[in-house]
Design an enzyme around this catalytic site. Structure first.
Site, PDB file in Angstrom:
ATOM      1  CB  SER A  77      -1.071   0.521   1.280  1.00  0.00           C
ATOM      2  OG  SER A  77      -1.939  -0.887   0.764  1.00  0.00           O
ATOM      3  CE  LYS A  80      -3.625   0.238  -1.108  1.00  0.00           C
ATOM      4  NZ  LYS A  80      -4.486   0.513  -0.153  1.00  0.00           N
ATOM      5  CE1 TYR A 204      -4.326  -0.980  -4.999  1.00  0.00           C
ATOM      6  CE2 TYR A 204      -4.831  -3.678  -4.938  1.00  0.00           C
ATOM      7  CZ  TYR A 204      -4.506  -1.980  -4.531  1.00  0.00           C
ATOM      8  OH  TYR A 204      -4.889  -2.490  -2.988  1.00  0.00           O
ATOM      9  CE1 TYR A 256      -4.934   1.926   3.855  1.00  0.00           C
ATOM     10  CE2 TYR A 256      -3.617   0.319   5.812  1.00  0.00           C
ATOM     11  CZ  TYR A 256      -3.863   1.228   3.588  1.00  0.00           C
ATOM     12  OH  TYR A 256      -2.990   1.083   2.428  1.00  0.00           O
ATOM     13  CB  VAL A 274      -0.154  -6.117   3.590  1.00  0.00           C
ATOM     14  CG1 VAL A 274      -1.484  -5.453   4.241  1.00  0.00           C
ATOM     15  CG2 VAL A 274       0.043  -6.561   2.579  1.00  0.00           C
TER      16      VAL A 274
END
Ligand code: DON
Length: 331
Positions: A77, A80, A204, A256, A274
């Site tokens: 992530s 991103k 992605y 998050y 992760v």
């Protein structure tokens, strides 16, 4: 008890800083036992849960590395942050923000519920999977390679080399992608995808599988700490306005549903993945004392044993400790 408060009487040689960080990494390594490596992407299960490492790359030229700093891992992530930057550079900030919002969700990174419950027209932010998949759909190109080319160019400018997709991680992501597919179909239904679903998802999965090092995270964190400028060359790699926007999103959404706690207890923009990586950004601060890294630094942390929010458990504890000891909070 962890040793090492630094105050105005402490001699801040590199050697001393190294000793402190070594001591803290050794202490927080014990906490890795409380976390679990990600298993929903099968290949990530291979990571050693007891690993913990940190690289701090200072604007003052000092780099501190401690613990397991030589293990390459997939960016997950953390990508991103950089696809969002790339999309903003390609399309302009307002185009992107018309298609993805800047609000924290308070939900898990892969939540679908919040999309449907909120009856949203665009995903909440670019760092939850829904928002990131939407952002990836905005990148120009008709193949994953074409879409990701400007991302690789950005990495190359920041790192001096082109990182590569780890094919094993990519295959594993792709084969276990039911949740992201569900998110993708939902986005398709609400008109939040600008490229074909399969192309978007494949792109992605590739971006998440790019392999990087802790040193890379620290280097990229340092560039963000300097609002997009590479101090070595004086070149602006990321436009200032985009760098500042992305840092605000890292602070509010980067961890998050643990972003509030991270802002309160650590106090710096950060983004997790992760596989156990965290990129953290310490902008320059003005203080009339001798705390280290006052001129700012970028930090990379790796610790694949995760907490229930999918963030590196010992990594957060280590960052919290260092931030408190060295007064990193931006507040
Ligand atoms: O899409 C996924 O679920 C992963 N490739 C990335 C998720 C992630 O890294 C969340 N971070 N903590």
């Amino acid at each position: 008890m962890v040793q090492g408060a630094v105050n105005r009487h402490t001699k801040l040689s590199e050697e001393w800083l190294q000793k402190y960080v070594d001591d803290w990494v050794a202490f927080y390594r014990k906490h890795t036992k409380e976390g679990k490596v990600a298993s929903y992407i099968p290949v990530l299960k291979k990571a050693n849960p007891s690993h913990l490492g940190i690289v701090i790359s200072g604007n003052n030229g000092i780099t501190i590395q401690s613990g397991d700093v030589s293990i390459p891992f997939s960016i997950q992530s953390i990508s991103k942050v950089f696809t969002f930057i790339t999309a903003c550079m390609q399309r302009g900030i307002s185009y992107v923000l018309n298609r993805v919002d800047v609000e924290p969700t308070g939900e898990a990174f892969n939540s679908i519920m919040h999309l449907e419950m909120g009856k949203v027209e665009k995903p909440f932010n670019p760092f939850v999977n829904a928002g990131a998949i939407s952002v990836t759909s905005l990148l120009d190109g008709s193949t994953p390679e074409e879409k990701l080319e400007p991302l690789y160019e950005l990495f190359e400018k920041m790192l001096g080399y082109r990182p590569k997709v780890n094919r094993e991680v990519y295959q594993s992501e792709k084969e276990s992608s039911v949740r992201n597919r569900a998110i993708g179909y939902y986005l398709l239904e609400i008109g939040a995808l600008e490229s074909d679903l399969e192309l978007t998802l494949d792109t992605y999965f590739q971006q998440c599988s790019i392999e990087i090092s802790l040193q890379d995270l620290a280097t990229m964190g340092k560039i963000l700490a300097n609002d997009g400028e590479d101090l070595k060359t004086g070149k602006e790699i990321i436009p200032r306005q985009i760098a500042r926007l992305v840092k605000s999103l890292m602070l509010t959404c980067g961890m998050y549903d643990a972003s509030g706690k991270f802002a309160a207890y650590v106090g710096i923009p950060a983004k997790s993945g992760v596989s156990g990586g965290i990129i953290a950004v310490v902008p320059p601060r003005a203080r009339a004392n001798e705390l280290p890294f006052l001129s700012g630094c970028g930090i990379g942390v790796y610790g694949p044993a995760l907490d229930s929010q999918g963030n590196s458990l010992a990594g957060i504890k280590l960052l919290r400790h260092i931030s408190n000891q060295w007064d990193f909070s931006i507040f």
